[in-house]
Design a protein around this motif. Structure first.
Motif, PDB file in Angstrom:
ATOM      1  N   ALA A 114       0.844  -1.197   0.000  1.00 53.87           N
ATOM      2  CA  ALA A 114       0.000   0.000   0.000  1.00 53.87           C
ATOM      3  C   ALA A 114       0.877   1.245   0.000  1.00 53.87           C
ATOM      4  CB  ALA A 114      -0.897   0.001   1.229  1.00 53.87           C
ATOM      5  N   PRO A 115       0.602   2.257  -0.833  1.00 53.66           N
ATOM      6  CA  PRO A 115       1.451   3.450  -0.888  1.00 53.66           C
ATOM      7  C   PRO A 115       1.430   4.205   0.439  1.00 53.66           C
ATOM      8  CG  PRO A 115      -0.034   3.332  -2.768  1.00 53.66           C
ATOM      9  CD  PRO A 115      -0.475   2.278  -1.811  1.00 53.66           C
ATOM     10  N   ASP A 116       2.568   4.731   0.792  1.00 56.89           N
ATOM     11  CA  ASP A 116       2.608   5.596   1.969  1.00 56.89           C
ATOM     12  C   ASP A 116       2.295   7.028   1.561  1.00 56.89           C
ATOM     13  OD1 ASP A 116       4.846   6.624   0.765  1.00 56.89           O
ATOM     14  OD2 ASP A 116       6.287   5.602   2.077  1.00 56.89           O
ATOM     15  N   GLN A 117       2.526   7.997   2.448  1.00 64.16           N
ATOM     16  CA  GLN A 117       2.131   9.386   2.165  1.00 64.16           C
ATOM     17  C   GLN A 117       2.938   9.993   1.029  1.00 64.16           C
ATOM     18  OE1 GLN A 117       2.482  11.423   5.903  1.00 64.16           O
ATOM     19  NE2 GLN A 117       0.606  10.527   6.733  1.00 64.16           N
ATOM     20  N   THR A 118       4.103   9.447   0.751  1.00 63.73           N
ATOM     21  CA  THR A 118       4.923   9.981  -0.337  1.00 63.73           C
ATOM     22  C   THR A 118       4.593   9.337  -1.675  1.00 63.73           C
ATOM     23  OG1 THR A 118       6.668   8.351  -0.030  1.00 63.73           O
ATOM     24  CG2 THR A 118       6.785  10.346   1.321  1.00 63.73           C
ATOM     25  N   GLY A 119       3.727   8.344  -1.657  1.00 64.37           N
ATOM     26  CA  GLY A 119       3.384   7.643  -2.886  1.00 64.37           C
ATOM     27  C   GLY A 119       4.266   6.456  -3.178  1.00 64.37           C
ATOM     28  N   ALA A 120       5.324   6.248  -2.380  1.00 63.51           N
ATOM     29  CA  ALA A 120       6.212   5.104  -2.578  1.00 63.51           C
ATOM     30  C   ALA A 120       5.608   3.875  -1.907  1.00 63.51           C
ATOM     31  CB  ALA A 120       7.584   5.392  -1.987  1.00 63.51           C
ATOM     32  N   PRO A 121       5.845   2.685  -2.453  1.00 62.66           N
ATOM     33  CA  PRO A 121       5.295   1.487  -1.833  1.00 62.66           C
ATOM     34  C   PRO A 121       5.940   1.228  -0.468  1.00 62.66           C
ATOM     35  CG  PRO A 121       6.804   0.879  -3.591  1.00 62.66           C
ATOM     36  CD  PRO A 121       6.637   2.372  -3.654  1.00 62.66           C
ATOM     37  N   ALA A 122       5.115   0.917   0.503  1.00 65.84           N
ATOM     38  CA  ALA A 122       5.612   0.611   1.838  1.00 65.84           C
ATOM     39  C   ALA A 122       5.718  -0.888   1.982  1.00 65.84           C
ATOM     40  CB  ALA A 122       4.665   1.182   2.888  1.00 65.84           C
ATOM     41  N   PHE A 123       6.835  -1.360   2.484  1.00 62.53           N
ATOM     42  CA  PHE A 123       7.050  -2.794   2.662  1.00 62.53           C
ATOM     43  C   PHE A 123       7.781  -2.982   3.973  1.00 62.53           C
ATOM     44  CE2 PHE A 123       8.963  -6.932   2.060  1.00 62.53           C
ATOM     45  CZ  PHE A 123       7.959  -7.627   1.416  1.00 62.53           C
ATOM     46  N   ALA A 124       7.109  -3.540   4.955  1.00 56.34           N
ATOM     47  CA  ALA A 124       7.697  -3.682   6.282  1.00 56.34           C
ATOM     48  C   ALA A 124       7.343  -5.048   6.843  1.00 56.34           C
ATOM     49  CB  ALA A 124       7.183  -2.577   7.206  1.00 56.34           C
ATOM     50  N   PRO A 125       8.170  -5.552   7.761  1.00 52.42           N
ATOM     51  CA  PRO A 125       7.850  -6.842   8.382  1.00 52.42           C
ATOM     52  C   PRO A 125       6.536  -6.788   9.140  1.00 52.42           C
ATOM     53  CG  PRO A 125      10.126  -6.202   8.829  1.00 52.42           C
ATOM     54  CD  PRO A 125       9.451  -5.022   8.208  1.00 52.42           C
ATOM     55  N   LEU A 126       5.862  -7.923   9.222  1.00 50.59           N
ATOM     56  CA  LEU A 126       4.661  -8.022  10.023  1.00 50.59           C
ATOM     57  C   LEU A 126       5.008  -7.764  11.481  1.00 50.59           C
ATOM     58  CD1 LEU A 126       3.114 -11.270   8.497  1.00 50.59           C
ATOM     59  CD2 LEU A 126       2.260  -8.950   8.191  1.00 50.59           C
ATOM     60  N   GLY A 127       4.223  -6.954  12.129  1.00 44.84           N
ATOM     61  CA  GLY A 127       4.474  -6.692  13.535  1.00 44.84           C
ATOM     62  C   GLY A 127       4.220  -7.903  14.404  1.00 44.84           C
ATOM     63  N   SER A 128       3.312  -8.783  13.939  1.00 41.19           N
ATOM     64  CA  SER A 128       2.952  -9.974  14.696  1.00 41.19           C
ATOM     65  C   SER A 128       2.551 -11.069  13.719  1.00 41.19           C
ATOM     66  CB  SER A 128       1.789  -9.670  15.648  1.00 41.19           C
ATOM     67  OG  SER A 128       1.249 -10.852  16.180  1.00 41.19           O
ATOM     68  N   LEU A 129       2.755 -12.318  14.129  1.00 44.94           N
ATOM     69  CA  LEU A 129       2.331 -13.456  13.315  1.00 44.94           C
ATOM     70  C   LEU A 129       0.920 -13.909  13.663  1.00 44.94           C
ATOM     71  CD1 LEU A 129       5.599 -15.626  13.391  1.00 44.94           C
ATOM     72  CD2 LEU A 129       4.863 -14.004  11.632  1.00 44.94           C
ATOM     73  N   ALA A 130       0.257 -13.164  14.552  1.00 43.17           N
ATOM     74  CA  ALA A 130      -1.058 -13.598  15.039  1.00 43.17           C
ATOM     75  C   ALA A 130      -2.091 -13.673  13.912  1.00 43.17           C
ATOM     76  CB  ALA A 130      -1.547 -12.668  16.140  1.00 43.17           C
ATOM     77  N   GLY A 131      -1.978 -12.819  12.898  1.00 43.70           N
ATOM     78  CA  GLY A 131      -2.941 -12.828  11.806  1.00 43.70           C
ATOM     79  C   GLY A 131      -2.615 -13.815  10.708  1.00 43.70           C
ATOM     80  N   LEU A 132      -1.538 -14.553  10.892  1.00 48.71           N
ATOM     81  CA  LEU A 132      -1.112 -15.515   9.881  1.00 48.71           C
ATOM     82  C   LEU A 132      -1.524 -16.901  10.357  1.00 48.71           C
ATOM     83  CD1 LEU A 132       0.523 -15.275   7.227  1.00 48.71           C
ATOM     84  CD2 LEU A 132       2.531 -15.950   8.545  1.00 48.71           C
ATOM     85  N   LEU A 133      -2.416 -17.553   9.638  1.00 49.84           N
ATOM     86  CA  LEU A 133      -2.994 -18.816  10.081  1.00 49.84           C
ATOM     87  C   LEU A 133      -2.609 -19.956   9.149  1.00 49.84           C
ATOM     88  CD1 LEU A 133      -6.555 -17.512  10.972  1.00 49.84           C
ATOM     89  CD2 LEU A 133      -4.620 -17.853  12.517  1.00 49.84           C
ATOM     90  N   ASN A 134      -2.515 -21.139   9.713  1.00 56.76           N
ATOM     91  CA  ASN A 134      -2.150 -22.337   8.968  1.00 56.76           C
ATOM     92  C   ASN A 134      -3.342 -23.270   8.927  1.00 56.76           C
ATOM     93  OD1 ASN A 134      -0.794 -24.369   7.669  1.00 56.76           O
ATOM     94  ND2 ASN A 134       0.531 -24.900   9.390  1.00 56.76           N
ATOM     95  N   ARG A 135      -3.821 -23.583   7.736  1.00 54.03           N
ATOM     96  CA  ARG A 135      -4.971 -24.472   7.620  1.00 54.03           C
ATOM     97  C   ARG A 135      -4.611 -25.927   7.898  1.00 54.03           C
ATOM     98  NH1 ARG A 135      -8.809 -22.439   2.636  1.00 54.03           N
ATOM     99  NH2 ARG A 135      -8.753 -20.213   3.101  1.00 54.03           N
ATOM    100  N   ARG A 136      -3.341 -26.233   7.949  1.00 54.21           N
ATOM    101  CA  ARG A 136      -2.908 -27.579   8.281  1.00 54.21           C
ATOM    102  C   ARG A 136      -2.747 -27.718   9.796  1.00 54.21           C
ATOM    103  NH1 ARG A 136      -4.674 -29.867   4.090  1.00 54.21           N
ATOM    104  NH2 ARG A 136      -3.525 -29.591   2.146  1.00 54.21           N
ATOM    105  N   SER A 137      -2.705 -28.964  10.268  1.00 51.28           N
ATOM    106  CA  SER A 137      -2.468 -29.205  11.691  1.00 51.28           C
ATOM    107  C   SER A 137      -1.048 -28.845  12.069  1.00 51.28           C
ATOM    108  CB  SER A 137      -2.732 -30.671  12.027  1.00 51.28           C
ATOM    109  OG  SER A 137      -1.740 -31.505  11.448  1.00 51.28           O
ATOM    110  N   GLY A 138      -0.145 -28.774  11.078  1.00 52.57           N
ATOM    111  CA  GLY A 138       1.244 -28.469  11.358  1.00 52.57           C
ATOM    112  C   GLY A 138       2.024 -29.664  11.834  1.00 52.57           C
ATOM    113  N   CYS A 139       1.426 -30.842  11.807  1.00 54.76           N
ATOM    114  CA  CYS A 139       2.109 -32.079  12.186  1.00 54.76           C
ATOM    115  C   CYS A 139       2.186 -32.987  10.963  1.00 54.76           C
ATOM    116  CB  CYS A 139       1.367 -32.784  13.314  1.00 54.76           C
ATOM    117  SG  CYS A 139       1.226 -31.823  14.832  1.00 54.76           S
ATOM    118  N   LEU A 140       2.985 -34.024  11.056  1.00 57.73           N
ATOM    119  CA  LEU A 140       3.075 -34.960   9.938  1.00 57.73           C
ATOM    120  C   LEU A 140       1.961 -35.989  10.058  1.00 57.73           C
ATOM    121  CD1 LEU A 140       6.086 -33.730  10.022  1.00 57.73           C
ATOM    122  CD2 LEU A 140       6.592 -35.668   8.551  1.00 57.73           C
TER     123      LEU A 140
END
Length: 495
Positions: A114-140
């Protein structure tokens, strides 16, 4: 193979989960969401990350372009050439299968550009992984196999698709000793491209190309072979899960990891990433987005797929390219496109084609490689992965940096890698460490990559249902490899 006597009853967790899952799937829900975590939560400060800014993004783009393997004279895939490993080519796709089985990410629409106030694309690390979900059980636990329909005629069996007969006048022939049931079950033709002959499975990533799709078919057929031996559905699923866990720990890991690191983990357990109970288990992003992203490096540019299709560019083996788009082509995979596993595994006297060495060179078309490498490099930034040097120091190792890092790289990559001599993206660092001529030289992962992969997979097996690492567990097998899986699946062709 398991006998039918003394079949294990499903655990309470399995019984409840199976019922809830069935009701949810009938209602149109997807598999339950699990989370991600950091294996190294103390390495999240700015000192441990790549510097942010447009300059870094441009440098990453140049590095991605330099990861394309220089064009060389194409040689038959079964002849050893520069860059080949000793590893049979099928293990490339086992790595991809395991990763897809463990990780199916769900997230909100990516707002990182998403563009910042200067119009340049903003790219930053996620502040938290809480919104990142795994549909798998994460086990084998073979989520990707069992999130699929069963055979309505015999509900204990998994549904396997029937191949289409070859077209009239085709000069090609079906491989010997294989039956009609050698495709994924598919939806019928549709004007909707998203459903037109797509595989009937919860996650269609394993239908992206023929080799990966045929490996998935082998797992379905292996389950059905266990059913044919007299097992119930629950017992066959348990038996196949345990064989899968064994294959990953004792067949795949020794081919990927440094022997000393793997032996220590198997003997003493993890020392960097501790998980006390299954409820606390999450998928470490250092593993899922860096250390286990190995298939791009291992993949060949061309393959001998079967006797009909030799020296095929990898792109021509895409399932959609074979089936045809816009309703054209057969209803299912043609019988002439059934894989010949002896071209990918040592099943006969003739040596199989090999995977590529683990290093920073990716085989394939330049534009495709650049796009793939850019995705993984930017993904590491987006997830806030620590640099390779930060992880190495955390492990008490002397990191590759400056001249030692550049010396581990091919000549044509060194200029593009100069901005990252002190702080290297973790994925690139792990591949550079593996390809270091003064180290593993592409035979296996280096110390950082080996430790992350071995500890992650040990934990993911240990906290799986019916884990072969559980205290007191006595598996009903003493050996199981990828060759054994293919041979077990072949029993269905003989039947």
């Amino acid at each position: 193979m398991c006998s039918g006597q003394g079949e294990p009853r499903p655990s309470l967790r399995e019984a409840i989960g199976e019922r809830v899952r069935a009701l949810a799937l009938e209602a149109g829900a997807r598999p339950s969401d699990h989370g991600f975590c950091r294996m190294f939560p103390n390495l999240t400060g700015e000192a441990h990350l790549l510097p942010l800014g447009p300059r870094t993004l441009k440098d990453l783009s140049r590095l991605a372009a330099a990861m394309a393997e220089p064009e060389a004279q194409s040689q038959p895939p079964r002849l050893r050439s520069d860059g080949d490993a000793d590893l049979p080519a099928a293990y490339t796709y086992l790595v991809e299968f395991v990763r897809n089985d463990l990780v199916w990410e769900r997230r909100a629409p990516d707002e990182s550009w998403a563009p910042d106030q200067t119009g340049a694309p903003a790219f930053a690390p996620l502040g938290s992984l809480a919104g990142l979900l795994n549909r798998r059980s994460g086990c084998l636990e073979l989520d990707s196999v069992y999130d699929a329909p069963r055979d309505p005629a015999v509900v204990r069996r998994m549904l396997v698709g029937t191949t289409a007969p070859k077209r009239k006048g085709s000069p090609f022939a079906r491989a010997p000793r294989v039956g009609d049931g050698n495709d994924l079950p598919r939806h019928p033709r549709s004007i909707d491209p998203a459903r037109d002959r797509t595989a009937r499975m919860g996650d269609t990533r394993n239908d992206a190309n023929l080799i990966l799709g045929q490996l998935h078919v082998a797992f379905l057929k292996a389950h059905n072979a266990l059913i044919a031996s007299g097992l119930s559905f629950e017992a066959a699923r348990r038996a196949l899960r345990q064989r899968y866990q064994w294959m990953v720990l004792f067949d795949l890991l020794p081919k990927l990891c440094a022997p000393d690191a793997l032996e220590e983990v198997m003997a003493e357990g993890p020392r960097l990433w501790h998980v006390d109970r299954p409820a606390a288990l999450a998928m470490p992003v250092e593993f899922s987005a860096a250390a286990f992203v190995l298939a791009p490096s291992m993949a060949r540019a061309t393959y001998d797929y079967n006797a009909n299709f030799r020296q095929m560019d990898r792109g021509t083996l895409a399932t959609r390219a074979v089936l045809g788009a816009g309703g054209r082509g057969p209803d299912a995979l043609e019988e002439t496109h059934i894989i010949q596993w002896d071209a990918f595994l040592p099943l006969r006297a003739e040596a199989p084609q090999r995977a590529r060495r683990l290093d920073t060179l990716l085989a394939g078309a330049g534009e495709t490689v650049e796009a793939l490498a850019t995705h993984h490099l930017l993904r590491g930034v987006r997830l806030g992965l620590p640099t390779g040097q930060a992880v190495a120091r955390h492990m008490g190792l002397r990191p590759l940096r400056d001249d030692t890092l550049l010396a581990a790289l091919p000549d044509h990559q060194r200029v593009a890698a100069l901005p990252f001599c002190e702080a290297t993206p973790l994925w690139f660092y792990i591949l550079a460490e593996a390809g270091n001529p003064e180290g593993p030289a592409g035979r296996h992962l280096g110390p950082v990559g080996s430790r992350i992969v071995a500890e992650a997979l040990w934990n993911l097996v240990r906290h799986s249902d019916a884990s072969i690492l559980a205290p007191g567990m006595i598996p009903d097998l003493q050996h199981f490899s990828l060759c054994d899986l293919v041979l077990l699946a072949a029993e269905q062709d003989a039947a």
